[in-house]
Design an enzyme around this catalytic site. Structure first.
Site, mmCIF file in Angstrom:
data_model
loop_
_atom_site.group_PDB
_atom_site.id
_atom_site.type_symbol
_atom_site.label_atom_id
_atom_site.label_comp_id
_atom_site.label_asym_id
_atom_site.label_seq_id
_atom_site.Cartn_x
_atom_site.Cartn_y
_atom_site.Cartn_z
ATOM 1 N N TYR A 51 0.815 -1.224 0.000
ATOM 2 C CA TYR A 51 0.000 0.000 0.000
ATOM 3 C C TYR A 51 0.850 1.277 0.000
ATOM 4 O O TYR A 51 0.350 2.336 0.383
ATOM 5 C CB TYR A 51 -0.964 -0.001 1.193
ATOM 6 C CG TYR A 51 -2.215 -0.819 0.959
ATOM 7 C CD1 TYR A 51 -3.141 -0.440 -0.021
ATOM 8 C CD2 TYR A 51 -2.497 -1.954 1.709
ATOM 9 C CE1 TYR A 51 -4.293 -1.177 -0.242
ATOM 10 C CE2 TYR A 51 -3.656 -2.694 1.497
ATOM 11 C CZ TYR A 51 -4.545 -2.298 0.516
ATOM 12 O OH TYR A 51 -5.709 -3.013 0.298
ATOM 13 N N HIS A 117 -10.023 -6.131 -1.948
ATOM 14 C CA HIS A 117 -9.216 -5.182 -2.729
ATOM 15 C C HIS A 117 -9.251 -5.633 -4.176
ATOM 16 O O HIS A 117 -9.243 -6.833 -4.438
ATOM 17 C CB HIS A 117 -7.753 -5.181 -2.250
ATOM 18 C CG HIS A 117 -6.807 -4.585 -3.261
ATOM 19 N ND1 HIS A 117 -6.602 -3.236 -3.355
ATOM 20 C CD2 HIS A 117 -6.068 -5.160 -4.261
ATOM 21 C CE1 HIS A 117 -5.760 -2.999 -4.357
ATOM 22 N NE2 HIS A 117 -5.420 -4.157 -4.911
ATOM 23 N N GLU A 128 0.787 -5.607 -9.082
ATOM 24 C CA GLU A 128 0.239 -6.271 -7.889
ATOM 25 C C GLU A 128 0.248 -7.792 -8.038
ATOM 26 O O GLU A 128 0.480 -8.514 -7.062
ATOM 27 C CB GLU A 128 -1.171 -5.750 -7.604
ATOM 28 C CG GLU A 128 -1.149 -4.289 -7.143
ATOM 29 C CD GLU A 128 -2.527 -3.686 -6.921
ATOM 30 O OE1 GLU A 128 -2.598 -2.490 -6.594
ATOM 31 O OE2 GLU A 128 -3.541 -4.407 -7.066
HETATM 32 P P1 RTP Z 1 -8.757 -1.161 -2.785
HETATM 33 O O1 RTP Z 1 -7.533 -0.403 -3.242
HETATM 34 O O2 RTP Z 1 -8.569 -1.846 -1.446
HETATM 35 O O3 RTP Z 1 -9.305 -2.072 -3.817
HETATM 36 O O4 RTP Z 1 -9.934 -0.112 -2.529
HETATM 37 P P2 RTP Z 1 -10.323 1.181 -3.323
HETATM 38 O O5 RTP Z 1 -9.500 1.304 -4.577
HETATM 39 O O6 RTP Z 1 -11.795 1.145 -3.438
HETATM 40 O O7 RTP Z 1 -9.906 2.314 -2.288
HETATM 41 P P3 RTP Z 1 -8.543 3.150 -2.140
HETATM 42 O O8 RTP Z 1 -8.902 4.593 -2.233
HETATM 43 O O9 RTP Z 1 -7.503 2.610 -3.061
HETATM 44 O O10 RTP Z 1 -8.154 2.861 -0.628
HETATM 45 C C1 RTP Z 1 -7.483 1.672 -0.298
HETATM 46 C C2 RTP Z 1 -8.087 1.086 0.949
HETATM 47 O O11 RTP Z 1 -7.803 1.939 2.058
HETATM 48 C C3 RTP Z 1 -8.863 1.856 2.996
HETATM 49 N N1 RTP Z 1 -9.435 3.183 3.198
HETATM 50 N N2 RTP Z 1 -9.738 3.644 4.388
HETATM 51 N N3 RTP Z 1 -10.614 5.295 6.520
HETATM 52 C C4 RTP Z 1 -10.725 5.731 5.277
HETATM 53 O O12 RTP Z 1 -11.215 6.794 4.999
HETATM 54 C C5 RTP Z 1 -10.257 4.873 4.209
HETATM 55 N N4 RTP Z 1 -10.249 5.159 2.917
HETATM 56 C C6 RTP Z 1 -9.735 4.088 2.281
HETATM 57 C C7 RTP Z 1 -9.898 0.906 2.425
HETATM 58 O O13 RTP Z 1 -9.652 -0.398 2.959
HETATM 59 C C8 RTP Z 1 -9.614 0.959 0.945
HETATM 60 O O14 RTP Z 1 -10.097 -0.178 0.290
HETATM 61 MG MG MG Z 2 -7.358 1.171 -4.603
#
Ligand code: RTP
Ligand code: MG
Length: 140
Positions: A51, A117, A128
Protein backbone atom coordinates in the site's frame (compact mmCIF):
# COMPACT_ATOMS: atom_id res chain seq x y z
CA UNK A 1 -13.39 -7.40 -25.42
CA UNK A 2 -9.94 -7.82 -23.97
CA UNK A 3 -9.15 -10.72 -21.64
CA UNK A 4 -7.43 -9.25 -18.59
CA UNK A 5 -6.07 -10.37 -15.26
CA UNK A 6 -6.46 -8.48 -12.01
CA UNK A 7 -5.21 -8.91 -8.45
CA UNK A 8 -7.85 -9.44 -5.80
CA UNK A 9 -7.43 -9.68 -2.03
CA UNK A 10 -10.05 -11.01 0.35
CA UNK A 11 -9.27 -8.90 3.41
CA UNK A 12 -9.02 -9.92 7.12
CA UNK A 13 -12.56 -8.81 8.05
CA UNK A 14 -13.88 -11.29 5.46
CA UNK A 15 -11.50 -14.21 6.13
CA UNK A 16 -12.28 -13.80 9.88
CA UNK A 17 -15.98 -14.30 9.13
CA UNK A 18 -15.45 -17.30 6.76
CA UNK A 19 -16.71 -15.35 3.76
CA UNK A 20 -14.11 -16.56 1.23
CA UNK A 21 -16.50 -19.01 -0.46
CA UNK A 22 -19.37 -16.53 -0.70
CA UNK A 23 -17.08 -13.85 -2.14
CA UNK A 24 -15.56 -16.30 -4.64
CA UNK A 25 -19.08 -17.27 -5.76
CA UNK A 26 -19.75 -13.59 -6.60
CA UNK A 27 -16.61 -13.45 -8.74
CA UNK A 28 -17.40 -16.71 -10.54
CA UNK A 29 -21.04 -15.76 -11.09
CA UNK A 30 -19.81 -12.55 -12.77
CA UNK A 31 -17.66 -14.58 -15.19
CA UNK A 32 -14.34 -14.01 -13.43
CA UNK A 33 -12.15 -17.14 -13.34
CA UNK A 34 -9.92 -17.63 -10.29
CA UNK A 35 -6.64 -18.64 -11.98
CA UNK A 36 -4.44 -18.45 -8.86
CA UNK A 37 -5.21 -18.25 -5.16
CA UNK A 38 -3.42 -18.56 -1.82
CA UNK A 39 -4.07 -17.75 1.83
CA UNK A 40 -1.23 -15.85 3.46
CA UNK A 41 -0.57 -13.69 6.52
CA UNK A 42 1.04 -10.37 5.61
CA UNK A 43 3.66 -8.80 7.86
CA UNK A 44 3.36 -5.07 8.62
CA UNK A 45 6.31 -4.54 6.30
CA UNK A 46 4.67 -6.41 3.42
CA UNK A 47 1.35 -4.60 3.92
CA UNK A 48 3.22 -1.28 4.01
CA UNK A 49 5.00 -2.08 0.76
CA UNK A 50 1.82 -3.21 -0.99
CA UNK A 51 0.00 0.00 0.00
CA UNK A 52 3.02 2.31 -0.46
CA UNK A 53 0.99 4.41 -2.92
CA UNK A 54 -1.21 5.47 0.03
CA UNK A 55 1.63 6.26 2.46
CA UNK A 56 0.80 9.97 2.70
CA UNK A 57 -2.91 9.31 3.34
CA UNK A 58 -4.20 9.67 6.91
CA UNK A 59 -5.52 6.09 6.99
CA UNK A 60 -2.22 4.44 5.89
CA UNK A 61 -1.12 3.18 9.33
CA UNK A 62 -4.56 1.88 10.21
CA UNK A 63 -4.87 0.21 6.78
CA UNK A 64 -1.53 -1.60 7.13
CA UNK A 65 -2.34 -2.76 10.67
CA UNK A 66 -5.69 -4.08 9.49
CA UNK A 67 -4.20 -5.91 6.49
CA UNK A 68 -1.59 -7.56 8.74
CA UNK A 69 -4.09 -8.43 11.50
CA UNK A 70 -5.21 -11.82 10.15
CA UNK A 71 -4.78 -13.98 7.03
CA UNK A 72 -5.84 -12.70 3.63
CA UNK A 73 -6.61 -14.62 0.43
CA UNK A 74 -4.71 -13.23 -2.55
CA UNK A 75 -5.95 -14.25 -5.96
CA UNK A 76 -5.69 -13.57 -9.67
CA UNK A 77 -9.00 -13.17 -11.50
CA UNK A 78 -9.20 -13.50 -15.27
CA UNK A 79 -11.92 -12.59 -17.75
CA UNK A 80 -13.21 -10.03 -20.25
CA UNK A 81 -12.49 -6.57 -18.82
CA UNK A 82 -11.57 -8.27 -15.54
CA UNK A 83 -10.24 -5.10 -13.88
CA UNK A 84 -13.41 -3.05 -14.31
CA UNK A 85 -15.70 -6.05 -13.85
CA UNK A 86 -14.05 -6.95 -10.55
CA UNK A 87 -14.43 -3.38 -9.26
CA UNK A 88 -18.09 -3.45 -10.28
CA UNK A 89 -18.65 -6.69 -8.33
CA UNK A 90 -16.75 -5.22 -5.34
CA UNK A 91 -18.83 -2.02 -5.18
CA UNK A 92 -17.82 1.41 -3.87
CA UNK A 93 -14.98 1.70 -1.33
CA UNK A 94 -17.42 2.88 1.34
CA UNK A 95 -20.14 0.21 1.73
CA UNK A 96 -22.67 2.97 2.47
CA UNK A 97 -22.29 4.05 -1.17
CA UNK A 98 -22.11 0.55 -2.70
CA UNK A 99 -24.81 -0.77 -5.03
CA UNK A 100 -27.11 -3.59 -3.87
CA UNK A 101 -25.72 -7.04 -4.66
CA UNK A 102 -22.08 -5.94 -4.54
CA UNK A 103 -19.59 -7.61 -2.19
CA UNK A 104 -19.02 -4.47 -0.15
CA UNK A 105 -22.74 -3.74 0.18
CA UNK A 106 -23.41 -7.26 1.44
CA UNK A 107 -20.31 -7.93 3.53
CA UNK A 108 -18.16 -4.85 4.29
CA UNK A 109 -18.12 -3.55 7.86
CA UNK A 110 -16.82 -0.02 7.17
CA UNK A 111 -14.85 2.06 4.66
CA UNK A 112 -11.62 0.59 6.08
CA UNK A 113 -12.75 -2.98 6.75
CA UNK A 114 -14.31 -3.37 3.34
CA UNK A 115 -13.74 -7.08 2.63
CA UNK A 116 -11.93 -6.92 -0.73
CA UNK A 117 -9.22 -5.18 -2.73
CA UNK A 118 -9.06 -5.04 -6.52
CA UNK A 119 -6.45 -3.52 -8.82
CA UNK A 120 -7.55 -0.25 -10.44
CA UNK A 121 -5.73 -0.23 -13.82
CA UNK A 122 -3.73 -2.55 -16.14
CA UNK A 123 -0.36 -1.23 -14.88
CA UNK A 124 -1.23 -1.66 -11.20
CA UNK A 125 -2.77 -5.09 -11.91
CA UNK A 126 0.51 -6.29 -13.47
CA UNK A 127 2.56 -4.88 -10.57
CA UNK A 128 0.24 -6.27 -7.89
CA UNK A 129 0.07 -9.74 -9.48
CA UNK A 130 3.89 -9.84 -9.61
CA UNK A 131 4.02 -8.72 -5.95
CA UNK A 132 2.29 -11.94 -4.83
CA UNK A 133 2.69 -14.56 -7.59
CA UNK A 134 5.51 -16.03 -9.66
CA UNK A 135 4.95 -16.98 -13.30
CA UNK A 136 4.97 -20.67 -12.27
CA UNK A 137 1.92 -20.14 -10.04
CA UNK A 138 -0.18 -18.68 -12.87
CA UNK A 139 -2.02 -21.20 -14.99
CA UNK A 140 -4.26 -20.17 -17.88
P1 RTP B 1 -8.76 -1.16 -2.78
O1 RTP B 1 -7.53 -0.40 -3.24
O2 RTP B 1 -8.57 -1.85 -1.45
O3 RTP B 1 -9.30 -2.07 -3.82
O4 RTP B 1 -9.93 -0.11 -2.53
P2 RTP B 1 -10.32 1.18 -3.32
O5 RTP B 1 -9.50 1.30 -4.58
O6 RTP B 1 -11.79 1.15 -3.44
O7 RTP B 1 -9.91 2.31 -2.29
P3 RTP B 1 -8.54 3.15 -2.14
O8 RTP B 1 -8.90 4.59 -2.23
O9 RTP B 1 -7.50 2.61 -3.06
O10 RTP B 1 -8.15 2.86 -0.63
C1 RTP B 1 -7.48 1.67 -0.30
C2 RTP B 1 -8.09 1.09 0.95
O11 RTP B 1 -7.80 1.94 2.06
C3 RTP B 1 -8.86 1.86 3.00
N1 RTP B 1 -9.44 3.18 3.20
N2 RTP B 1 -9.74 3.64 4.39
N3 RTP B 1 -10.61 5.29 6.52
C4 RTP B 1 -10.72 5.73 5.28
O12 RTP B 1 -11.21 6.79 5.00
C5 RTP B 1 -10.26 4.87 4.21
N4 RTP B 1 -10.25 5.16 2.92
C6 RTP B 1 -9.74 4.09 2.28
C7 RTP B 1 -9.90 0.91 2.43
O13 RTP B 1 -9.65 -0.40 2.96
C8 RTP B 1 -9.61 0.96 0.95
O14 RTP B 1 -10.10 -0.18 0.29
MG1 MG C 1 -7.36 1.17 -4.60
Amino acid sequence: MATERTLSIIKPDATNRNLTGKINAKFEDAGLRIVAQKRIKLSMEQAGKFYEVHKERPFYGELCEFMASAPVVVQVLEGDNAIAKNREVMGATNPANAEPGTIRKEFALSVGENSVHGSDAPETAAQEIAFFFSGLELVG
